[in-house]
Design a protein around this motif. Structure first.
Motif, PDB file in Angstrom:
ATOM      1  N   ILE A   1       0.850  -1.188   0.000  1.00  0.00           N
ATOM      2  CA  ILE A   1       0.000   0.000   0.000  1.00  0.00           C
ATOM      3  C   ILE A   1       0.891   1.245   0.000  1.00  0.00           C
ATOM      4  O   ILE A   1       1.765   1.386   0.861  1.00  0.00           O
ATOM      5  N   ARG A   2       0.651   2.155  -0.940  1.00  0.00           N
ATOM      6  CA  ARG A   2       1.476   3.359  -1.038  1.00  0.00           C
ATOM      7  C   ARG A   2       0.809   4.574  -0.383  1.00  0.00           C
ATOM      8  O   ARG A   2       1.237   5.700  -0.610  1.00  0.00           O
TER       9      ARG A   2
ATOM     10  N   PRO B   1       0.494   6.451   2.889  1.00  0.00           N
ATOM     11  CA  PRO B   1       1.158   6.405   4.191  1.00  0.00           C
ATOM     12  C   PRO B   1       0.150   6.305   5.331  1.00  0.00           C
ATOM     13  O   PRO B   1      -0.914   6.935   5.300  1.00  0.00           O
TER      14      PRO B   1
ATOM     15  N   TYR C   1       0.302   7.573   8.212  1.00  0.00           N
ATOM     16  CA  TYR C   1       0.080   8.818   8.955  1.00  0.00           C
ATOM     17  C   TYR C   1      -0.971   9.707   8.286  1.00  0.00           C
ATOM     18  O   TYR C   1      -1.429  10.677   8.891  1.00  0.00           O
TER      19      TYR C   1
ATOM     20  N   LEU D   1      -4.295   9.446 -10.168  1.00  0.00           N
ATOM     21  CA  LEU D   1      -3.373   9.834  -9.088  1.00  0.00           C
ATOM     22  C   LEU D   1      -3.471  11.342  -8.858  1.00  0.00           C
ATOM     23  O   LEU D   1      -3.444  12.126  -9.817  1.00  0.00           O
TER      24      LEU D   1
ATOM     25  N   ALA E   1       1.073  14.742  -0.492  1.00  0.00           N
ATOM     26  CA  ALA E   1       1.409  13.362  -0.846  1.00  0.00           C
ATOM     27  C   ALA E   1       0.618  12.981  -2.086  1.00  0.00           C
ATOM     28  O   ALA E   1      -0.387  13.617  -2.427  1.00  0.00           O
ATOM     29  N   ASP E   2       1.093  11.952  -2.766  1.00  0.00           N
ATOM     30  CA  ASP E   2       0.461  11.498  -4.001  1.00  0.00           C
ATOM     31  C   ASP E   2      -0.407  10.299  -3.656  1.00  0.00           C
ATOM     32  O   ASP E   2       0.091   9.264  -3.216  1.00  0.00           O
TER      33      ASP E   2
ATOM     34  N   TYR F   1      -3.711   7.685  -4.685  1.00  0.00           N
ATOM     35  CA  TYR F   1      -4.538   7.123  -5.759  1.00  0.00           C
ATOM     36  C   TYR F   1      -6.018   7.295  -5.430  1.00  0.00           C
ATOM     37  O   TYR F   1      -6.423   7.288  -4.272  1.00  0.00           O
TER      38      TYR F   1
END
Lengths: 93, 214
Positions: free
Chosen positions: A21-22, A24, A26, A58, A82-83, A85
């Motif tokens: 999983i990309r 994060p 937090y 994205l 942050a990037d 999806y």
């Protein structure tokens, strides 16, 4: 045509599935604003298993540092971006 | 895990003075993932998927990419407003114009201004614009930098010698996906008479990550 436009208020899904999983940890459950749309990219959660498609939209999502960290030391103007999806973003009213 | 140390002879050049034990890089115990990576490489070579020479050539090519490439992009953006516009519109095309192809990721330039300072991290691993700047510095991959720069970025910048006043907005870019960020630092005052090469020489790696200004 992307689902979300710059300026859209979003919340990152608060979910903790296994896998690559990309998003994060937090940022999960946190509210932010779409800063821009980057295009559609392969989904890393499938790429990790050598599977491709369907591509996912994205976005660059902007979070206020003071929203992420209640005791943040810095300027109220500071942001974390942050990037994320599309399938990790919920729209806000 | 087997931790069989070899006590090799210290026959390498060692003519500088230092009080600590000499570095022994070959003696360190490999981590699980380092062993996995070595085993994978050896298997790919044994099975004929790649040759040892191809692996070496790839590493040599990677190591030939340096922050000087990014510095040329920044200097061109400083002197050529049309190029600057193209860089912010399509980073990959702008880098390719100067002979720096970027494959597999999208390069996005972010600009420091008197009001805004940008700094880049990858909290999940070590994403970095390697095609343009080369390999990231060790601290960029450290858990301390990755955890702290999103939590207390101003304190981290201060440790790099970069003091930001509270009227400057700080933007931390967490490279969590397919995008790689290049910080375009502010052009220093008093450089109006410098040519593009002289300007490029001013642009440092750390200023393109955003932990420093020029």
């Amino acid at each position: 045509m992307s689902r979300l436009s710059p300026g859209a208020r979003v919340r990152v899904r608060e979910d903790y599935p296994p896998g690559h999983i990309r998003t994060p940890v937090y940022l999960r459950g946190k509210q932010g604003v779409v800063e821009r749309y980057f295009g559609a990219f392969e989904n890393p959660e499938r790429l990790a298993y050598n599977l491709t498609g369907p591509k996912k939209d994205l976005y660059k999502v902007r979070f206020r540092a003071t929203d992420l960290w209640p005791d943040y030391q810095g300027s109220p103007k500071d942001v974390i971006e942050a990037d994320i999806y599309d399938h990790w973003l919920e729209t806000m009213g | 895990m087997n931790s069989d140390h070899h006590h090799h002879d210290h026959d390498h050049d060692h003519d500088h003075d230092h009080p600590h034990a000499p570095p022994q890089p070959d003696d360190k115990v490999h981590s699980y993932y380092q062993i996995l990576s070595i085993a994978l490489k050896e298997l790919l070579i044994e099975k004929g998927v790649v040759t040892a020479a191809q692996v070496r050539q790839f590493i040599e090519k990677r190591d030939s990419i340096t922050p000087a490439n990014g510095a040329k992009v920044v200097a061109r953006a400083w002197v050529d407003p049309a190029y600057r516009a193209r860089l912010f519109e399509d980073g990959n095309a702008a880098a390719a114009e100067l002979g720096f192809p970027i494959t597999g990721t999208k390069l996005v330039a972010v600009e420091n201004t008197p009001d805004t300072h940008n700094v880049v991290v990858c909290t999940l691993c070590s994403c970095y614009p390697r095609d343009l700047l080369g390999l990231p510095p060790a601290w960029y991959k450290s858990r301390a930098y990755r955890a702290r720069v999103v939590r207390e970025p101003r304190a981290v910048l201060r440790e790099f010698g970069t003091e930001l006043s509270d009227d400057v907005a700080l933007r931390v870019h967490d490279s969590t996906a397919d995008i790689r960020f290049l910080v375009v630092p502010q052009r220093p005052a008093g450089t109006e008479n410098l040519d593009e090469d002289a300007l490029a020489a001013l642009v440092t790696r750390d200023s393109m990550i955003g932990v420093a200004r020029i």
